[in-house]
Design a protein around this motif. Structure first.
Motif, PDB file in Angstrom:
ATOM      1  N   LEU A  70      35.285  31.299  59.388  1.00 57.55           N
ATOM      2  CA  LEU A  70      36.604  30.730  59.656  1.00 57.55           C
ATOM      3  C   LEU A  70      37.724  31.652  59.179  1.00 57.55           C
ATOM      4  O   LEU A  70      38.757  31.780  59.837  1.00 57.55           O
ATOM      5  N   LYS A  71      37.512  32.310  58.038  1.00 53.94           N
ATOM      6  CA  LYS A  71      38.516  33.258  57.556  1.00 53.94           C
ATOM      7  C   LYS A  71      38.686  34.405  58.541  1.00 53.94           C
ATOM      8  O   LYS A  71      39.801  34.854  58.800  1.00 53.94           O
ATOM      9  N   ALA A  72      37.574  34.880  59.081  1.00 50.35           N
ATOM     10  CA  ALA A  72      37.641  35.962  60.072  1.00 50.35           C
ATOM     11  C   ALA A  72      38.380  35.499  61.320  1.00 50.35           C
ATOM     12  O   ALA A  72      39.194  36.239  61.891  1.00 50.35           O
ATOM     13  N   GLU A  73      38.115  34.263  61.722  1.00 52.95           N
ATOM     14  CA  GLU A  73      38.790  33.725  62.902  1.00 52.95           C
ATOM     15  C   GLU A  73      40.296  33.580  62.652  1.00 52.95           C
ATOM     16  O   GLU A  73      41.116  33.928  63.508  1.00 52.95           O
ATOM     17  N   VAL A  74      40.664  33.096  61.466  1.00 58.16           N
ATOM     18  CA  VAL A  74      42.076  32.970  61.112  1.00 58.16           C
ATOM     19  C   VAL A  74      42.741  34.337  61.112  1.00 58.16           C
ATOM     20  O   VAL A  74      43.861  34.511  61.616  1.00 58.16           O
ATOM     21  N   SER A  75      42.056  35.325  60.566  1.00 57.55           N
ATOM     22  CA  SER A  75      42.589  36.681  60.539  1.00 57.55           C
ATOM     23  C   SER A  75      42.833  37.191  61.955  1.00 57.55           C
ATOM     24  O   SER A  75      43.878  37.789  62.245  1.00 57.55           O
ATOM     25  N   GLN A  76      41.885  36.967  62.846  1.00 58.16           N
ATOM     26  CA  GLN A  76      42.028  37.392  64.242  1.00 58.16           C
ATOM     27  C   GLN A  76      43.195  36.677  64.905  1.00 58.16           C
ATOM     28  O   GLN A  76      43.980  37.290  65.639  1.00 58.16           O
ATOM     29  N   LEU A  77      43.330  35.390  64.638  1.00 63.84           N
ATOM     30  CA  LEU A  77      44.434  34.633  65.221  1.00 63.84           C
ATOM     31  C   LEU A  77      45.782  35.121  64.690  1.00 63.84           C
ATOM     32  O   LEU A  77      46.763  35.200  65.441  1.00 63.84           O
TER      33      LEU A  77
END
Length: 98
Positions: free
Chosen positions: A30-37
């Protein structure tokens, strides 16, 4: 019977540990996804900012190559800023760890 209770407690602890590992993996994902967003949002904001600046002073005359170059340069600056922040975060995490 004490041995049986001990085995049950160990089994429960193992299950809890595996659940925490699963949750940790999900948090990382989820942290990686937030970073990408965040990067995508930053890219869109950068593009909008450059286009707005260009359109503000001109009515019908827009040099698209110039605008594209400005967008690319602004993206590069934003990308470098983001990399700097990520490195600072990594350094903080390392100093907290040790």
């Amino acid at each position: 019977q004490n041995e049986k209770e001990l085995q049950d407690v160990v089994k429960q602890q193992e299950e809890k540990m595996f659940q925490l590992i699963d949750k940790s993996g999900e948090v990382t994902r989820l942290k990686a996804e937030v970073s990408q967003l965040k990067r995508s949002l930053q890219r869109a904001e950068t593009e909008a900012r450059v286009l707005w600046e260009e359109m503000r002073g001109k009515e019908h005359q827009v040099d698209t190559a110039y605008v594209q170059e400005r967008v690319m340069l602004r993206r590069e600056v934003d990308k470098l800023r983001l990399l700097l922040l990520e490195k600072k975060d990594e350094n903080l995490q390392l100093t907290d760890k040790y």
